[in-house]
Each structure stands twice: as C-alpha cells, then as structure tokens.
Write a protein that holds these residues in place. Structure first.
Motif, PDB file in Angstrom:
ATOM      1  N   LEU A 242       0.824  -1.207   0.000  1.00 12.40           N
ATOM      2  CA  LEU A 242       0.000   0.000   0.000  1.00 12.40           C
ATOM      3  C   LEU A 242       0.856   1.254   0.000  1.00 12.40           C
ATOM      4  N   GLN A 243       1.914   1.247   0.829  1.00 15.72           N
ATOM      5  CA  GLN A 243       2.791   2.401   0.886  1.00 15.72           C
ATOM      6  C   GLN A 243       3.528   2.594  -0.447  1.00 15.72           C
ATOM      7  N   ALA A 244       3.951   1.475  -1.063  1.00 13.60           N
ATOM      8  CA  ALA A 244       4.616   1.570  -2.367  1.00 13.60           C
ATOM      9  C   ALA A 244       3.667   2.168  -3.406  1.00 13.60           C
ATOM     10  N   TYR A 245       2.413   1.784  -3.384  1.00 14.00           N
ATOM     11  CA  TYR A 245       1.415   2.308  -4.324  1.00 14.00           C
ATOM     12  C   TYR A 245       1.237   3.809  -4.119  1.00 14.00           C
ATOM     13  N   LYS A 246       1.162   4.230  -2.850  1.00 14.67           N
ATOM     14  CA  LYS A 246       1.031   5.663  -2.562  1.00 14.67           C
ATOM     15  C   LYS A 246       2.237   6.428  -3.086  1.00 14.67           C
ATOM     16  N   ASN A 247       3.440   5.846  -2.873  1.00 12.22           N
ATOM     17  CA  ASN A 247       4.656   6.527  -3.314  1.00 12.22           C
ATOM     18  C   ASN A 247       4.689   6.689  -4.838  1.00 12.22           C
ATOM     19  N   VAL A 248       4.235   5.666  -5.565  1.00 13.58           N
ATOM     20  CA  VAL A 248       4.200   5.751  -7.029  1.00 13.58           C
ATOM     21  C   VAL A 248       3.229   6.841  -7.475  1.00 13.58           C
ATOM     22  N   LEU A 249       2.027   6.876  -6.874  1.00  9.51           N
ATOM     23  CA  LEU A 249       1.051   7.908  -7.232  1.00  9.51           C
ATOM     24  C   LEU A 249       1.606   9.303  -6.990  1.00  9.51           C
ATOM     25  N   ASP A 250       2.285   9.438  -5.853  1.00 10.28           N
ATOM     26  CA  ASP A 250       2.794  10.768  -5.491  1.00 10.28           C
ATOM     27  C   ASP A 250       3.979  11.174  -6.370  1.00 10.28           C
ATOM     28  N   LYS A 251       4.930  10.235  -6.614  1.00 12.07           N
ATOM     29  CA  LYS A 251       6.162  10.580  -7.300  1.00 12.07           C
ATOM     30  C   LYS A 251       5.989  10.733  -8.801  1.00 12.07           C
ATOM     31  N   TYR A 252       5.194   9.857  -9.425  1.00 14.56           N
ATOM     32  CA  TYR A 252       5.119   9.848 -10.875  1.00 14.56           C
ATOM     33  C   TYR A 252       3.852  10.500 -11.434  1.00 14.56           C
ATOM     34  N   LEU A 253       2.795  10.559 -10.637  1.00 12.64           N
ATOM     35  CA  LEU A 253       1.551  11.139 -11.135  1.00 12.64           C
ATOM     36  C   LEU A 253       1.152  12.402 -10.394  1.00 12.64           C
ATOM     37  N   GLY A 254       1.881  12.720  -9.329  1.00 11.32           N
ATOM     38  CA  GLY A 254       1.552  13.921  -8.565  1.00 11.32           C
ATOM     39  C   GLY A 254       0.228  13.808  -7.847  1.00 11.32           C
ATOM     40  N   VAL A 255      -0.174  12.617  -7.537  1.00  9.63           N
ATOM     41  CA  VAL A 255      -1.464  12.394  -6.879  1.00  9.63           C
ATOM     42  C   VAL A 255      -1.207  11.783  -5.507  1.00  9.63           C
ATOM     43  N   ASP A 256      -1.763  12.446  -4.462  1.00  6.22           N
ATOM     44  CA  ASP A 256      -1.631  11.822  -3.150  1.00  6.22           C
ATOM     45  C   ASP A 256      -2.804  10.875  -2.930  1.00  6.22           C
ATOM     46  N   TRP A 257      -2.806  10.168  -1.824  1.00  8.00           N
ATOM     47  CA  TRP A 257      -3.818   9.150  -1.573  1.00  8.00           C
ATOM     48  C   TRP A 257      -5.228   9.733  -1.486  1.00  8.00           C
ATOM     49  N   GLY A 258      -5.286  11.020  -1.124  1.00  8.70           N
ATOM     50  CA  GLY A 258      -6.611  11.620  -0.951  1.00  8.70           C
ATOM     51  C   GLY A 258      -7.196  12.175  -2.242  1.00  8.70           C
ATOM     52  N   GLY A 259      -6.446  12.137  -3.331  1.00  6.84           N
ATOM     53  CA  GLY A 259      -6.986  12.641  -4.579  1.00  6.84           C
ATOM     54  C   GLY A 259      -5.972  13.466  -5.325  1.00  6.84           C
TER      55      GLY A 259
END
Length: 390
Positions: free
Chosen positions: A368-385
C-alpha cells in the motif's frame, strides 16, 4: 503446529533433578552441596527424632496434647470431630479454605460445630518468628521441635505450623525465602517447577500482592489464554513426603502442595546467601548483569526472540525483506528441506497463525505504501486525490 518444547527441556537438565538423601547432611555439606545448587532435596526420616513426631500424632492422642488455649483449640476440636466421622463413614469434605487461626468461639468444646466448614487449612501459624515476635501464636509448641542440624548456622526468619483437617491443595506459588518443609504426621505430595519454567506458569504481575503466584488454574487450565501451559506437567517434578521426611524448596521454585486428611507439618524459612549479601547500592549493577544474562540467553533461545520480533517489531519493509529472503531460499533448497524449515519457523510461535497474519499484514502495508509513493512521485497524486493544479 510444532511445539517448542525442546527449548524448555534444556532448562530441565539432570542438574535440576531432585535428589533423595537417607541421612541428613552436616551444615557444611548442606551449604556446599545442596543449598548452593538451588535444587530441591528430600531428607528421608529427617525429623523422626522430634518430640512432636510422637506427641502430635493424632493416632496416639496427639490432638489431646495439642488442645492448647483458644483459638487453636477450636480447630483441634474440628479435627477430632472429623476423625470420628471418618471412622464411622459419615465424614464429608467441602471446598472451604481458611488462612490462619480460627476466631475464638464460646464453649469451644461443644460438639458438633454445626456452622463450621468441614475443610479448614491452618496455614503458616508462627511457632517462632524472629522478624515479628508479636505474631507468634504457638510458642508453647516450640520445645517439641528442633532445628535440623544442617540449619543450625542459618538465621531463621520463622518457623510455622501447617495443619489441615481434610484433604487440601495449595495454590501454585514460589517463596522469596529458602524453605524446609517437615512432615510430622500424614502425607503430602509436592509438585515443583524450577524458576526457569516461570514462562509456562504465567506468574501474576510483579507489582501486585500475589506476584509470587501462578495465574494458571492447574485443575482446569484454559489453554486458549495460557497456551504455554500445555507442557506444564511435562516439566514438573513430583515428590511424596511421609511422616518424618523433610523437603528443601529453594527460593524461586514454584510448588503446589496436596495434603492428605489430617496432615501436620512444620516449615523453616531463611534468607539465601545471595539475598542476604545483596547491598542496596549494588542493585543497579546486579540489574544490569541480570538483564545482560537474560538477553544473552534470549538470543540463544531464538524462538522467543523471533516471536517478539515478528509479532511486535516487524515493520512493513521488514516483512517484505523477510518474505523476499524466503523466496530466494525456496529456489535454492529441496521441497523437503523447505517444508522442514517452515515447520520449525512457525513452530516457534505459540500461535502460528498470528505470526502468518503479522507477516502478511506487513506485506500488505508495504504494498500500500509503495502504491502511494508511485502515485505521489510519478503522477503527482496523493492518496486523498489529485494535487492542486493537476
């Protein structure tokens, strides 16, 4: 599930086996060969030369001799009544235990004692007490007993009478002093566990009043709450003591005592050399030494350390690394060796499913943490949207 009993077995080596001696040792031999080892020992016929051995014998008028002033006489009256009922087959046994002397009653020799319980355990009534002479209640019996020769050099804390008028069982506990239990009349069975078995006895919290007692009800243990208690009896030792015998119970040894009908015993308590020589200013040093020894032993006792690490300290990253190492190992060994490894690994836990859950939950949190990191680092999206501007 594979039991981790082999680690407990190491604590029950031959050096911890109770020995029986036909002759009482000298004071020097007792201190050097028995007391110093902190292992129980039985001395056959050790107290048969006491005056009490004949004078207190219920089958030889002993109860009449013990009919001393109240309140002890009330208890003796109950013992006499039970003896008569046992002879005519009308005796009954009820679960009622009482500590210390009975409260005084008027007309103490009237019979029967209608309102009195049929089972009373007269426990730890002082004959001698060097620490508190005001508590001595049966000093008149002092001349009937004598300190065994091998205890003559000891500074005794107290000498006590133990007497029950029907079958009785003590709780499972340890004493903070060395103890010599002497049987004057009747018979006792004593089950003992060494201090190293404390973990499977689940001692009460150290800050409580009953910290020296086991929390496991041995008659009907709940293994779902006390899983380690499943091997309790396997690592216990049992001795039968008859009239005249004495048992040395070192401090810290857990024991449970079963007494036959109308058993009379006397015990001596004294402080061990280790405790006597401990100075308060040395406490911090001793504590560090003890903690270091426990840590060293815990590292040798790998299963308990492993259990603590997996269940309480394993991080999500740790769970991922651990399972990756497992996968690497699986590729390098045979299926037979692999199965044996996992059998031993999960057998180290009291609850192997809790260990599996801890590892799997850790892996899920890592993913789950790895998924959050990918969203944040490569897509600029945090877990909340989406982040602002995206």
């Amino acid at each position: 599930m594979v039991s981790n009993r082999s680690s407990v077995r190491t604590a029950m080596e031959e050096s911890l086996q109770i020995q029986r001696l036909e002759e009482a040792p000298s004071a020097r031999d007792f201190e050097s060969r028995i007391e110093s080892t902190n292992v129980p020992a039985v001395f056959n016929g050790c107290v048969k030369d006491w005056k009490a051995f004949s004078k207190w014998n219920p089958s030889n008028g002993g109860l009449d001799y013990l009919q001393v002033p109240l309140p002890f006489s009330a208890f003796i009256g109950l013992c006499k009544q039970r003896m008569r009922h046992s002879e005519d087959g009308s005796g009954a046994c009820f679960e009622s235990e009482q500590r210390g002397l009975l409260e005084p009653v008027s007309e103490y020799d009237r019979e029967p004692y209608e309102d009195a319980p049929q089972q009373i355990y007269l426990a730890q009534v002082p004959i001698i007490n060097t620490e508190n002479e005001d508590r001595v209640q049966l000093e008149s019996l002092r001349e009937d007993i004598q300190t065994p020769v091998f205890l003559e050099d000891k500074v005794l804390a107290s000498t006590n009478l133990w007497m029950n008028n029907a079958q009785a069982r003590s709780s499972t506990h340890y004493d903070p002093h060395h103890n010599l239990l002497c049987i004057v009349s009747g018979c006792k069975q004593v089950v003992l566990w060494p201090p190293s078995a404390s973990a499977i006895l689940y001692p009460m919290p150290i800050y409580g009043e009953a910290s020296n007692h086991s929390s496991v009800p041995l008659e009907n243990p709940d293994f779902s709450n006390y899983p380690r208690a499943q091997c309790l009896m396997e690592y216990s030792q049992k001795v039968i003591l008859h009239a005249g015998d004495a048992l040395f119970i070192p401090e810290g040894w857990f024991h449970q005592v079963d007494s036959d009908d109308l058993t009379i015993a006397v015990n001596f308590w004294w402080r061990s050399n280790i405790v006597s020589n401990m100075s308060e200013h040395m406490d911090a040093y001793y504590l560090r030494i003890i903690l270091r020894r426990l840590t060293d032993k815990e590292m040798k006792n790998f299963p308990r350390t492993l259990e603590a690490l997996i269940l309480h300290l394993l991080s999500p990253v740790g769970a991922e690394v651990l399972t990756c190492k497992f996968e690497e190992m699986d590729q390098q060994i045979t299926e037979e060796d692999r199965n044996r490894f996992y059998q031993v690994f999960y057998g180290a836990f009291d609850d192997q499913f809790a260990a599996m859950d801890a590892i799997l939950n850790g892996k899920e949190l890592f993913a789950l943490q790895a998924y959050k990191n990918v969203l944040d680092k490569y897509l600029g999206v945090d877990w909340g949207g989406p982040k602002p501007g995206v």
